[in-house]
Design a protein around this motif. Sequence first.
Motif, mmCIF file in Angstrom:
data_model
loop_
_atom_site.group_PDB
_atom_site.id
_atom_site.type_symbol
_atom_site.label_atom_id
_atom_site.label_comp_id
_atom_site.label_asym_id
_atom_site.label_seq_id
_atom_site.Cartn_x
_atom_site.Cartn_y
_atom_site.Cartn_z
ATOM 1 N N SER A 1 0.826 -1.208 0.000
ATOM 2 C CA SER A 1 0.000 0.000 0.000
ATOM 3 C C SER A 1 0.859 1.256 0.000
ATOM 4 O O SER A 1 0.563 2.229 -0.710
ATOM 5 N N VAL A 2 1.928 1.262 0.795
ATOM 6 C CA VAL A 2 2.812 2.428 0.828
ATOM 7 C C VAL A 2 3.525 2.590 -0.506
ATOM 8 O O VAL A 2 3.706 3.709 -0.998
ATOM 9 N N ALA A 3 3.925 1.475 -1.118
ATOM 10 C CA ALA A 3 4.585 1.544 -2.431
ATOM 11 C C ALA A 3 3.639 2.131 -3.478
ATOM 12 O O ALA A 3 4.052 2.945 -4.320
ATOM 13 N N GLU A 4 2.377 1.743 -3.425
ATOM 14 C CA GLU A 4 1.399 2.292 -4.365
ATOM 15 C C GLU A 4 1.197 3.784 -4.131
ATOM 16 O O GLU A 4 1.067 4.564 -5.084
ATOM 17 N N LEU A 5 1.162 4.195 -2.875
ATOM 18 C CA LEU A 5 0.998 5.616 -2.562
ATOM 19 C C LEU A 5 2.211 6.411 -3.032
ATOM 20 O O LEU A 5 2.077 7.524 -3.559
ATOM 21 N N ARG A 6 3.397 5.823 -2.870
ATOM 22 C CA ARG A 6 4.617 6.492 -3.330
ATOM 23 C C ARG A 6 4.567 6.731 -4.840
ATOM 24 O O ARG A 6 4.897 7.831 -5.314
ATOM 25 N N ARG A 7 4.153 5.724 -5.580
ATOM 26 C CA ARG A 7 4.054 5.873 -7.035
ATOM 27 C C ARG A 7 3.028 6.940 -7.410
ATOM 28 O O ARG A 7 3.229 7.701 -8.368
ATOM 29 N N GLY A 8 1.942 6.996 -6.648
ATOM 30 C CA GLY A 8 0.899 7.955 -6.971
ATOM 31 C C GLY A 8 1.276 9.393 -6.673
ATOM 32 O O GLY A 8 0.845 10.320 -7.376
ATOM 33 N N LEU A 9 2.082 9.611 -5.627
ATOM 34 C CA LEU A 9 2.430 10.977 -5.219
ATOM 35 C C LEU A 9 3.727 11.492 -5.840
ATOM 36 O O LEU A 9 3.926 12.706 -5.917
ATOM 37 N N SER A 10 4.599 10.599 -6.242
ATOM 38 C CA SER A 10 5.916 11.018 -6.749
ATOM 39 C C SER A 10 5.856 12.035 -7.889
ATOM 40 O O SER A 10 6.664 12.968 -7.913
ATOM 41 N N PRO A 11 4.935 11.920 -8.846
ATOM 42 C CA PRO A 11 4.910 12.916 -9.934
ATOM 43 C C PRO A 11 4.678 14.348 -9.446
ATOM 44 O O PRO A 11 5.080 15.298 -10.116
ATOM 45 N N TYR A 12 4.045 14.515 -8.271
ATOM 46 C CA TYR A 12 3.764 15.859 -7.766
ATOM 47 C C TYR A 12 4.871 16.374 -6.845
ATOM 48 O O TYR A 12 4.824 17.516 -6.396
ATOM 49 N N ALA A 13 5.853 15.535 -6.544
ATOM 50 C CA ALA A 13 6.882 15.931 -5.576
ATOM 51 C C ALA A 13 8.276 15.627 -6.096
ATOM 52 O O ALA A 13 9.162 15.222 -5.347
ATOM 53 N N GLN A 14 8.480 15.862 -7.392
ATOM 54 C CA GLN A 14 9.757 15.506 -8.000
ATOM 55 C C GLN A 14 10.923 16.289 -7.396
ATOM 56 O O GLN A 14 12.045 15.782 -7.322
ATOM 57 N N GLU A 15 10.686 17.526 -6.966
ATOM 58 C CA GLU A 15 11.774 18.350 -6.425
ATOM 59 C C GLU A 15 11.967 18.148 -4.932
ATOM 60 O O GLU A 15 12.915 18.701 -4.361
ATOM 61 N N VAL A 16 11.074 17.428 -4.298
ATOM 62 C CA VAL A 16 11.161 17.245 -2.835
ATOM 63 C C VAL A 16 10.987 15.760 -2.479
ATOM 64 O O VAL A 16 10.248 15.413 -1.568
ATOM 65 N N GLN A 17 11.687 14.931 -3.215
ATOM 66 C CA GLN A 17 11.550 13.492 -2.982
ATOM 67 C C GLN A 17 12.014 13.088 -1.585
ATOM 68 O O GLN A 17 11.430 12.189 -0.978
ATOM 69 N N ASP A 18 13.053 13.747 -1.059
ATOM 70 C CA ASP A 18 13.536 13.392 0.281
ATOM 71 C C ASP A 18 12.448 13.621 1.319
ATOM 72 O O ASP A 18 12.242 12.793 2.221
ATOM 73 N N GLY A 19 11.757 14.762 1.205
ATOM 74 C CA GLY A 19 10.685 15.042 2.152
ATOM 75 C C GLY A 19 9.548 14.048 2.026
ATOM 76 O O GLY A 19 8.988 13.586 3.035
ATOM 77 N N LEU A 20 9.180 13.703 0.787
ATOM 78 C CA LEU A 20 8.125 12.720 0.580
ATOM 79 C C LEU A 20 8.552 11.357 1.112
ATOM 80 O O LEU A 20 7.766 10.666 1.780
ATOM 81 N N ASN A 21 9.784 10.974 0.850
ATOM 82 C CA ASN A 21 10.283 9.687 1.330
ATOM 83 C C ASN A 21 10.250 9.622 2.855
ATOM 84 O O ASN A 21 9.922 8.584 3.438
ATOM 85 N N ARG A 22 10.603 10.749 3.483
ATOM 86 C CA ARG A 22 10.603 10.779 4.942
ATOM 87 C C ARG A 22 9.182 10.571 5.478
ATOM 88 O O ARG A 22 8.968 9.836 6.436
ATOM 89 N N GLN A 23 8.209 11.228 4.877
ATOM 90 C CA GLN A 23 6.832 11.072 5.329
ATOM 91 C C GLN A 23 6.312 9.658 5.082
ATOM 92 O O GLN A 23 5.610 9.089 5.925
ATOM 93 N N LEU A 24 6.676 9.099 3.954
ATOM 94 C CA LEU A 24 6.243 7.734 3.661
ATOM 95 C C LEU A 24 6.945 6.730 4.569
ATOM 96 O O LEU A 24 6.369 5.703 4.943
ATOM 97 N N GLU A 25 8.189 7.030 4.925
ATOM 98 C CA GLU A 25 8.905 6.167 5.868
ATOM 99 C C GLU A 25 8.222 6.204 7.230
ATOM 100 O O GLU A 25 8.051 5.174 7.888
#
Length: 353
Positions: A201-225
């Motif tokens: 489920s988290v992997a699917e959410l990551r794929r869905g949100l990544s296109p909107y957060a290309q410049e802030v992937q570290d922040g998105l990764n931290r939240q998903l972690e």
Amino acid sequence: LAGARADVNPDEVASVIWKYFTELGSNAKETVDQLQQTELTKQINTLLKTNLQSVSAYAEDLQERLVPFATELQARLAQDSQRLKEQIRRELAELQAKLAPYADEVHQQIGTNIRQLQAKMSPYAEELRSQVDRGAGELQRALEPYATELRDRLRDNAQSIQASLSPYADRLQEQIDGGVESLKERLAPMADELKAQVGQSVAELRRGLSPYAQEVQDGLNRQLESLTVQMERAAEELRTRLATSSEQLRAQLSPLAQELREAASGDAESLRQRLAPLAQQLEQRVGQTLEAFRQQAAPFGETFGKQLVQQLEEMRGKLDSGTAGVEDHLQLLEKEVREKVSAFLSTIPPPEK
């Protein structure tokens, strides 16, 4: 000896360190320092002695290395905590700003993920409920003959009943223990399956949100972690709750066997008088105990699913507001502590044969 290091569970060591950080973090520094040198050391030493009783030389070597490491790590936690808190605050604010133009899309994506998760959790929850019912039913059927046998024994003479009562009680206890262990084996894989579903489920959410957060992937990764840590902890809590409920079932059924043993130790003349009510109640008490277990354990799957949905909703709220709670940085800090302890233990050579 070669397997001795495996007996020292990194999670247990990390739990000792983390416990003192969370419990003493608000105390005066001198109190914390004092406890670091006494209670923390004492807990680590006790843990090693418990797990390495048969390899004292290796335990002493490990103790000499691990205690200073644990004390130093404990001392650094407050500083690391503040650092991580600021990092998460900064990353989340930046992530929120970058996602703001896509707020509707982000909301929709998380909403879609929530619906997908609910759809996937529903069969698991139903399967867990089914396994609880099936396991409890099997145990009830396995114990039913004991009530019939006890009623039949009351027709024998008192001396014969008394002589056979202790072996009968032992067999009843063995049946209870075997049934509970079988129930635990039936339920444990469900927690593993649900934990695996969390990762998907988290992997699917990551794929869905990544296109909107290309410049802030570290922040998105931290939240998903952080989300992963929360969800995996919920899965482990589910595993613990299932195991605890099974052990409570054992504790509630075992007194039946104990009552029979106590009856066997009394005088033969009053034996029949003491056994008659128990023979009448045995089946009913088993049924009531197992029904109570069903009522308690069957909804665990639904509760777990609601927890995961709530955690996704909370993440959506954080992305909207750009603010994180205390739990965010504490969960990630605890994860770092566990990783550091595991890495440290992996560097210590195994004992010589």
